[in-house]
Design an enzyme around this catalytic site. Structure first.
Site, PDB file in Angstrom:
ATOM      1  N   ASN A 149      42.230  39.373  38.945  1.00 26.24           N
ATOM      2  CA  ASN A 149      42.729  39.569  37.571  1.00 26.24           C
ATOM      3  C   ASN A 149      43.790  38.548  37.174  1.00 26.24           C
ATOM      4  OD1 ASN A 149      41.122  41.792  37.886  1.00 26.24           O
ATOM      5  ND2 ASN A 149      42.658  43.300  37.362  1.00 26.24           N
ATOM      6  N   SER A 180      44.537  43.218  28.603  1.00 24.66           N
ATOM      7  CA  SER A 180      44.272  44.661  28.505  1.00 24.66           C
ATOM      8  C   SER A 180      45.483  45.295  27.837  1.00 24.66           C
ATOM      9  CB  SER A 180      44.091  45.240  29.903  1.00 24.66           C
ATOM     10  OG  SER A 180      44.267  46.650  29.894  1.00 24.66           O
ATOM     11  N   TYR A 193      46.735  47.347  38.808  1.00 25.92           N
ATOM     12  CA  TYR A 193      45.887  46.773  37.756  1.00 25.92           C
ATOM     13  C   TYR A 193      46.714  46.474  36.507  1.00 25.92           C
ATOM     14  CZ  TYR A 193      42.441  46.675  33.959  1.00 25.92           C
ATOM     15  OH  TYR A 193      41.703  46.325  32.852  1.00 25.92           O
ATOM     16  N   LYS A 197      47.524  42.814  34.550  1.00 28.19           N
ATOM     17  CA  LYS A 197      47.192  42.512  33.163  1.00 28.19           C
ATOM     18  C   LYS A 197      48.444  42.113  32.367  1.00 28.19           C
ATOM     19  CE  LYS A 197      42.713  42.942  33.107  1.00 28.19           C
ATOM     20  NZ  LYS A 197      41.840  41.807  32.675  1.00 28.19           N
TER      21      LYS A 197
END
Lengths: 296, 296
Positions: A149, A180, A193, A197
């Site tokens: 990512n 995101s 996560y 982002k």
């Protein structure tokens, strides 16, 4: 509050200027091309060469389909796993666009990314837009989440600068990074996560501010909760909330098709520094809060 | 605007409760200890076991010295490189505190981090505070920057959860992560570093919101531009601004001593979810903007 979804005005970027080598004649030339090949409503993307990393993914695939409603010149899809049937489907959607697939894992070393991009640039001569869309959502996999990512996105971006950076004689380019909404405010149950982002959002905002040096403009598209296979079931960090996927989907979401439509609208707006929030079928440009200023 | 720097009120955390195993008698016991060993102005940190990752670094060393003005029980410094003369200096500062050094590279696999922490927990029985301070600032080194600043911090945090998580019978704990103001708004010339710090800020905010599940509270300390050797000279991304260090230092900064004083004040405030901005010798708790809400 929400951005008007009106027809975008065609805009000229650094690449276009350098590719044609005749900036003063550009408008005339551009109009001829536009008339010949493109519908009026899709003129910004007309005749463009686009690289789409993860263009076969959940949001990626529908966005590729949406892109193919426009008369691009080339759509080069880079993805970890080849899915020939999907690539065939895409090729059939718009015979005016040359769709190519090449395998690419964003976690390879920078030198490998450069090699692959060299092949593409050798073939196409110029690339207008790079869409960085590789992402995984699984907070059991810390290294992989961050490597794909964030590190992968930074490396792919850094690799293309060899070909785009105006300081190296390149033509500039347009970078579209998929962030995101979790990069703005986290889904706390997936902190790894969400953090990755946040990194993408922060990184891309910097790149936009460096455009006067590099010739490369940049923005993020930041989908809200979208009904993808990624979101249907995923692991929370240390299983803090095993039902996180189900809980999220109890609230308003959007389909991948709705997301894809907003995604391509954002691309067509071509706004350097854009921080696009794509939620429930709408498109909004977020204003980031200023907490401090380094003054340089 | 700025947080009052008044004497902190001693607060009780999950660990303390479990360590003594007699929560109802805690206040009495705590007060006895405080009277016996500690000055009134440093009672929160009194008798605490603290692990400090990168406690010999630029900001780390002065913060270790500041911590040692308080009568901790143990200060365990984990750092990549042993600097025996500095550890000796620290040991001599406050004979009431047991200072220990152990080598630790935050980029080791998660299992290695757990092994090291097991050694520490076996020895100390309980750890009250983990300070995650490992960081590098060099945008020529993409992988290393992300691996140290974000992945390493996540792994060290994840590793200590084996010992702290109340769902596993642990006592809870306090996590103090060193972010950076660049995690709020980037220094655009170092987008890779800034992005990694945005990840730290976002990640830690999530952890604070998970405290009711894990028993682990969390906050970040985010130094403004501080006159460290790190900042004296560093590489910008693709050399977009070779003089970035010099340019930054033309504006108001703070010394590592000023930063360290604010740092320890923030620790003493012990505010779950605190987003501490440490700039020019001041300390402020930032309110993060809410752009959206996942509603879960």
């Amino acid at each position: 509050m929400f951005a008007k979804l009106s027809r975008p005005v065609p805009s000229i970027n650094f690449r276009t200027v350098t590719c044609f080598r005749k900036p003063r004649q550009l408008n005339k030339y551009y109009n001829i091309i536009a008339r010949a090949n493109c519908s009026a409503s899709s003129s910004f993307l007309c005749d463009k060469n686009v690289i789409f990393v993860a263009g076969l993914g959940d949001i990626g695939l529908d966005t590729s389909k949406e892109l193919l409603k426009r008369d691009l010149k080339n759509l080069v899809i880079l993805d970890r796993v080849d899915k020939p049937e999907l690539v065939c489907e895409l090729k059939e959607l718009n015979p005016k666009v040359k769709v190519t697939f090449m395998p690419y894992d964003v976690t390879v070393p920078l030198a490998e990314s450069k090699k692959l991009l060299k092949k593409i640039f050798d073939k196409l001569k110029c690339v207008d837009i790079l869409i960085n869309g590789a992402g995984i959502l699984d907070d059991h996999k810390i290294e992989a989440t961050i490597a794909v990512n964030y590190t992968g996105l930074v490396n792919t971006t850094t690799a293309i600068m060899d070909f785009w950076d105006i300081r190296k004689g390149g033509p500039g380019g347009i970078l579209c990074n998929i962030g995101s909404v979790t990069g703005f405010n986290a889904i706390t149950q997936v902190p790894v996560y969400s953090g990755s982002k946040a990194a993408v959002v922060n990184f891309t905002r910097s790149l936009a501010k460096l455009a006067h040096i590099t010739g490369v403009t940049a923005y993020t598209v930041n989908p809200g909760i979208t009904r993808t296979s990624l979101v249907a079931k995923f692991n929370s960090w240390l299983d803090v909330e095993p039902d996180v996927a189900e809980l999220l989907l109890e609230h308003p979401t959007q389909s991948t098709k709705e997301c894809a439509a907003s995604f391509v609208k954002a691309i067509e707006k071509n706004k350097n520094g854009g921080l696009w929030f794509l939620d429930q079928g709408t498109l909004e440009n977020i204003t980031w809060k200023k907490y401090w200023d380094p003054c340089i």
